[in-house]
Design a protein around this motif. Structure first.
Motif, PDB file in Angstrom:
ATOM      1  N   PHE A  20       0.469  -0.955   0.195  1.00  0.00           N
ATOM      2  CA  PHE A  20      -0.182   0.373   0.041  1.00  0.00           C
ATOM      3  C   PHE A  20       1.047   1.399   0.317  1.00  0.00           C
ATOM      4  N   TYR A  21       1.668   0.983   0.564  1.00  0.00           N
ATOM      5  CA  TYR A  21       2.481   2.328   0.670  1.00  0.00           C
ATOM      6  C   TYR A  21       3.454   2.708   0.217  1.00  0.00           C
ATOM      7  N   THR A  22       4.617   1.756  -0.696  1.00  0.00           N
ATOM      8  CA  THR A  22       4.466   1.622  -1.684  1.00  0.00           C
ATOM      9  C   THR A  22       4.051   2.595  -2.870  1.00  0.00           C
ATOM     10  N   GLN A  23       2.666   1.759  -3.311  1.00  0.00           N
ATOM     11  CA  GLN A  23       2.002   2.271  -4.943  1.00  0.00           C
ATOM     12  C   GLN A  23       1.481   4.148  -3.903  1.00  0.00           C
ATOM     13  N   ALA A  24       1.175   4.527  -2.877  1.00  0.00           N
ATOM     14  CA  ALA A  24       1.280   5.747  -2.789  1.00  0.00           C
ATOM     15  C   ALA A  24       2.226   6.262  -3.059  1.00  0.00           C
ATOM     16  N   LEU A  25       3.016   5.858  -2.870  1.00  0.00           N
ATOM     17  CA  LEU A  25       3.902   6.687  -3.475  1.00  0.00           C
ATOM     18  C   LEU A  25       4.732   7.112  -4.634  1.00  0.00           C
ATOM     19  N   GLU A  26       4.936   5.801  -5.257  1.00  0.00           N
ATOM     20  CA  GLU A  26       4.832   5.450  -6.715  1.00  0.00           C
ATOM     21  C   GLU A  26       3.539   6.593  -7.379  1.00  0.00           C
ATOM     22  N   ASN A  27       2.811   6.799  -6.906  1.00  0.00           N
ATOM     23  CA  ASN A  27       1.585   7.547  -7.300  1.00  0.00           C
ATOM     24  C   ASN A  27       1.583   8.945  -6.527  1.00  0.00           C
ATOM     25  N   PRO A  28       2.118   9.687  -6.719  1.00  0.00           N
ATOM     26  CA  PRO A  28       1.655  10.336  -5.300  1.00  0.00           C
ATOM     27  C   PRO A  28       0.281  11.310  -5.784  1.00  0.00           C
ATOM     28  N   PHE A  29      -0.015  11.420  -4.490  1.00  0.00           N
ATOM     29  CA  PHE A  29      -1.578  12.115  -4.842  1.00  0.00           C
ATOM     30  C   PHE A  29      -0.947  13.821  -5.366  1.00  0.00           C
ATOM     31  N   GLY A  30      -1.883  14.553  -6.213  1.00  0.00           N
ATOM     32  CA  GLY A  30      -1.268  16.069  -6.614  1.00  0.00           C
ATOM     33  C   GLY A  30      -0.768  17.226  -5.868  1.00  0.00           C
ATOM     34  N   ASN A  31      -1.343  17.055  -4.297  1.00  0.00           N
ATOM     35  CA  ASN A  31      -1.216  18.083  -3.257  1.00  0.00           C
ATOM     36  C   ASN A  31      -0.482  17.465  -1.964  1.00  0.00           C
ATOM     37  N   MET A  32       0.455  16.291  -2.403  1.00  0.00           N
ATOM     38  CA  MET A  32       1.482  16.199  -1.339  1.00  0.00           C
ATOM     39  C   MET A  32       2.237  17.022  -1.096  1.00  0.00           C
ATOM     40  N   GLN A  33       2.122  16.990   0.380  1.00  0.00           N
ATOM     41  CA  GLN A  33       3.432  18.159   0.998  1.00  0.00           C
ATOM     42  C   GLN A  33       4.577  17.425   1.524  1.00  0.00           C
ATOM     43  N   VAL A  34       5.305  18.375   1.500  1.00  0.00           N
ATOM     44  CA  VAL A  34       7.075  17.515   2.562  1.00  0.00           C
ATOM     45  C   VAL A  34       6.487  16.857   3.228  1.00  0.00           C
ATOM     46  N   ASN A  35       5.779  17.115   4.576  1.00  0.00           N
ATOM     47  CA  ASN A  35       5.675  16.558   5.631  1.00  0.00           C
ATOM     48  C   ASN A  35       5.023  14.780   4.865  1.00  0.00           C
ATOM     49  N   ASP A  36       3.683  15.170   4.522  1.00  0.00           N
ATOM     50  CA  ASP A  36       3.632  13.903   3.429  1.00  0.00           C
ATOM     51  C   ASP A  36       3.873  13.025   3.192  1.00  0.00           C
ATOM     52  N   GLN A  37       5.294  13.466   2.458  1.00  0.00           N
ATOM     53  CA  GLN A  37       5.984  12.275   1.688  1.00  0.00           C
ATOM     54  C   GLN A  37       6.609  12.011   3.102  1.00  0.00           C
ATOM     55  N   ARG A  38       7.666  12.633   3.482  1.00  0.00           N
ATOM     56  CA  ARG A  38       8.372  12.411   3.724  1.00  0.00           C
ATOM     57  C   ARG A  38       7.937  11.084   6.068  1.00  0.00           C
ATOM     58  N   ILE A  39       6.816  11.461   5.924  1.00  0.00           N
ATOM     59  CA  ILE A  39       6.161  10.341   7.021  1.00  0.00           C
ATOM     60  C   ILE A  39       5.550   9.109   5.712  1.00  0.00           C
ATOM     61  N   LEU A  40       5.314   9.220   5.170  1.00  0.00           N
ATOM     62  CA  LEU A  40       4.225   7.565   3.797  1.00  0.00           C
ATOM     63  C   LEU A  40       5.898   7.277   3.894  1.00  0.00           C
ATOM     64  N   GLN A  41       7.048   7.657   3.474  1.00  0.00           N
ATOM     65  CA  GLN A  41       8.306   7.557   2.625  1.00  0.00           C
ATOM     66  C   GLN A  41       8.882   6.311   4.134  1.00  0.00           C
ATOM     67  N   GLN A  42       8.918   6.828   5.343  1.00  0.00           N
ATOM     68  CA  GLN A  42       9.210   6.414   6.712  1.00  0.00           C
ATOM     69  C   GLN A  42       8.842   4.861   7.098  1.00  0.00           C
ATOM     70  N   ILE A  43       6.693   4.776   6.948  1.00  0.00           N
ATOM     71  CA  ILE A  43       6.408   4.582   7.127  1.00  0.00           C
ATOM     72  C   ILE A  43       6.220   2.938   6.398  1.00  0.00           C
ATOM     73  N   ARG A  44       6.786   3.686   5.135  1.00  0.00           N
ATOM     74  CA  ARG A  44       6.925   2.400   4.197  1.00  0.00           C
ATOM     75  C   ARG A  44       8.064   1.814   4.372  1.00  0.00           C
ATOM     76  N   ASP A  45       9.090   2.067   4.648  1.00  0.00           N
ATOM     77  CA  ASP A  45      10.818   1.901   4.599  1.00  0.00           C
ATOM     78  C   ASP A  45       9.994   0.770   5.816  1.00  0.00           C
ATOM     79  N   HIS A  46       9.503   1.175   7.264  1.00  0.00           N
ATOM     80  CA  HIS A  46       9.951  -0.115   7.781  1.00  0.00           C
ATOM     81  C   HIS A  46       8.416  -1.022   7.558  1.00  0.00           C
TER      82      HIS A  46
END
Length: 218
Positions: free
Chosen positions: A63-89
């Motif tokens: 799920f997190y991999t797909q969310a980051l490969e297809n980022p929503f249009g208004n993704m903020q820097v903080n959104d991206q950093r948190i989603l990346q952290q969770i994806r990596d975990h």
């Protein structure tokens, strides 16, 4: 089989002790993407618990991999950093469990996130909110299914990390809110939800394509 189980245990303890986490929730997955024939091969006791955890981590990592490969249009820097952290975990959890289980590991599950609108911030974060809070409830409810004390200790550290994820997602959805501190999930005694597999898995089943059966869990 005995040596393989012991090796998995040593790997788990070493990995958890290094400050990372592994998701251990339950044993066999009713209606959660595993055929009847494969379900019979999940193994007993803690092997089954680890296989269940591996299935859950596959779902979350995908799920997190797909969310980051297809980022929503208004993704903020903080959104991206948190989603990346969770994806990596979640990827680390998934890969560790696969290695620890060895030939006992279930195959890769086919997932389906067609119900999620990955172009919508609300849809992505709302789904993440469901996954993370279900994870916390699953770990809390399944502790009784773990027979090895060391695994139970590891699960206690895991659930705290899942709760961190849930809080971070809640704060993205509702900044500076009581929800980020647990409102809606923590009861009047200050305790988080604890749900049995039969209560958790129907919420995850719509995201799984692979056929699943299991009849041994409460």
């Amino acid at each position: 089989m005995q040596s393989k189980t012991s090796l998995s245990r040593r790997h788990l303890l070493k990995w958890a002790g290094a400050g990372t986490t592994v998701a251990i929730a339950s044993a066999v997955l009713p209606n959660f993407g595993i055929s009847a024939a494969l379900a019979a091969e999940l193994g007993d006791g803690d092997i089954g618990v680890l296989n269940y955890a591996y299935a859950l981590e596959q779902l979350e990592a995908a799920f997190y991999t797909q969310a980051l490969e297809n980022p929503f249009g208004n993704m903020q820097v903080n959104d991206q950093r948190i989603l990346q952290q969770i994806r990596d975990h979640e990827i680390a959890h998934r890969d560790f469990l696969k290695r620890a289980l060895g030939s006992n590991a279930i195959p890769a599950l086919e997932v389906d996130f067609s119900a999620v609108d990955f172009s919508s911030r609300a849809s992505v974060l709302g789904t993440a909110d469901v996954f993370e809070n279900l994870g916390v409830a699953a770990y809390n409810g399944a502790g009784q299914l773990i027979s090895t004390p060391d695994y139970l200790v590891a699960a206690g550290s895991i659930v705290s990390v899942e709760a961190r994820h849930a809080a971070a997602i809640a704060d993205l959805l509702r900044p500076f809110s009581a929800e980020a501190a647990g409102r809606g999930n923590v009861d009047h005694k200050g305790l988080d939800k604890a749900l049995l597999p039969s209560m958790v898995l129907p919420n995850a089943a719509p995201f799984i394509v692979t056929e699943v059966t299991a009849a041994t869990l409460p």
